[in-house]
Design a protein around this motif. Structure first.
Motif, PDB file in Angstrom:
ATOM      1  N   ALA A   4       0.836  -1.202   0.000  1.00  0.00           N
ATOM      2  CA  ALA A   4       0.000   0.000   0.000  1.00  0.00           C
ATOM      3  C   ALA A   4       0.873   1.255   0.000  1.00  0.00           C
ATOM      4  N   CYS A  48      -6.059   5.255  -4.380  1.00  0.00           N
ATOM      5  CA  CYS A  48      -5.566   4.486  -3.223  1.00  0.00           C
ATOM      6  C   CYS A  48      -6.673   3.628  -2.625  1.00  0.00           C
ATOM      7  N   GLN A  51      -7.130   0.632  -4.930  1.00  0.00           N
ATOM      8  CA  GLN A  51      -5.991  -0.278  -4.861  1.00  0.00           C
ATOM      9  C   GLN A  51      -5.961  -1.044  -3.538  1.00  0.00           C
ATOM     10  N   CYS A  52      -6.221  -0.338  -2.427  1.00  0.00           N
ATOM     11  CA  CYS A  52      -6.206  -0.994  -1.108  1.00  0.00           C
ATOM     12  C   CYS A  52      -7.336  -2.007  -0.986  1.00  0.00           C
ATOM     13  N   LEU A  56      -6.550  -5.921  -0.377  1.00  0.00           N
ATOM     14  CA  LEU A  56      -7.091  -6.619   0.784  1.00  0.00           C
ATOM     15  C   LEU A  56      -8.043  -7.733   0.362  1.00  0.00           C
ATOM     16  N   PHE A  73      -8.251  -2.516   6.604  1.00  0.00           N
ATOM     17  CA  PHE A  73      -8.431  -1.658   5.443  1.00  0.00           C
ATOM     18  C   PHE A  73      -8.064  -0.209   5.778  1.00  0.00           C
ATOM     19  N   LEU A  76      -4.304   0.151   5.716  1.00  0.00           N
ATOM     20  CA  LEU A  76      -3.812   0.197   4.337  1.00  0.00           C
ATOM     21  C   LEU A  76      -4.064   1.565   3.705  1.00  0.00           C
ATOM     22  N   PHE A  77      -5.284   2.083   3.875  1.00  0.00           N
ATOM     23  CA  PHE A  77      -5.636   3.337   3.228  1.00  0.00           C
ATOM     24  C   PHE A  77      -4.859   4.524   3.805  1.00  0.00           C
ATOM     25  N   SER A  80      -1.271   4.311   2.714  1.00  0.00           N
ATOM     26  CA  SER A  80      -1.165   4.645   1.302  1.00  0.00           C
ATOM     27  C   SER A  80      -1.261   6.154   1.082  1.00  0.00           C
TER      28      SER A  80
END
Length: 196
Positions: A4, A48, A51-52, A56, A73, A76-77, A80
């Motif tokens: 990420a 982003c 993509q995340c 996931l 999540f 990750l976000f 990112s």
């Protein structure tokens, strides 16, 4: 989590430099820095997010990792987006696409090495990671999303097999603060180009 961060940085590293002549021309007329930065952040945030979610989703379909998926999540976000700010900072300080692309690995490799996932950090390396490495805090936040059952597993010496230093919210607060610092650096880089 490292993927990420790579997504975010690579998405944004050429965003500002690729339209430098247009930016300088518009800036001399009436373009404000805040609206310009926001106009870059909004579509990059959407990218982003996508993509995340895909990352996931693929990982969750392949491997069952007990814990809070929504928090995962979020980690990750936010990671990112902080890396997106780091990429924008790179883009603000260079004057060509080639230099932006060449600079990105110099920033991303320490994210891997100093995340705490590859080697155990101690001393100066640990403090450097705590002060400047997005991946260090994101990795700790990702470990905090694991279920209590997983986090309570001990090794033969009685140490936690998956040690967690902080909480998801606390770690993400620090990731967001680092992202804000990188965003401020991007604004400073654009200001320097104004002066030139």
């Amino acid at each position: 989590m490292l993927s990420a961060i790579w997504f975010g940085c690579l998405n944004s590293a050429r965003e500002l430099v690729k339209e430098l002549p247009i930016y300088l021309r518009e800036r001399s007329v009436n373009l404000g820095l805040a609206p310009y930065i926001v106009s870059k952040l909004v579509p990059l945030a959407g990218l982003c997010l996508l993509q995340c979610a895909m990352l996931l989703g693929v990982v969750a379909a392949m491997v069952s990792i007990p814990g809070d998926m929504a928090a995962r999540f979020g980690v990750l976000f936010v990671s990112s987006m902080a890396a997106t700010a780091m990429g924008l900072a790179v883009s603000a300080f260079v004057n060509s696409n080639d230099k932006a692309v060449a600079t990105v690995p110099i920033l991303l490799i320490p994210q891997v090495i100093l995340s705490g996932a590859v080697v155990k950090l101690e001393g100066g390396g640990l403090w450097f990671a705590k002060l400047s490495i997005i991946a260090y805090w994101a990795y700790d936040a990702m470990k905090a999303t694991l279920s209590e059952e997983v986090r309570s597993v001990r090794d033969f010496a009685g140490e936690a097999l998956v040690p967690v230093a902080g909480s998801v919210a606390g770690d993400l607060g620090i990731v967001a603060a680092l992202g804000t610092v990188f965003l401020a650096a991007a604004v400073a880089g654009l200001k320097l180009k104004d002066k030139k």
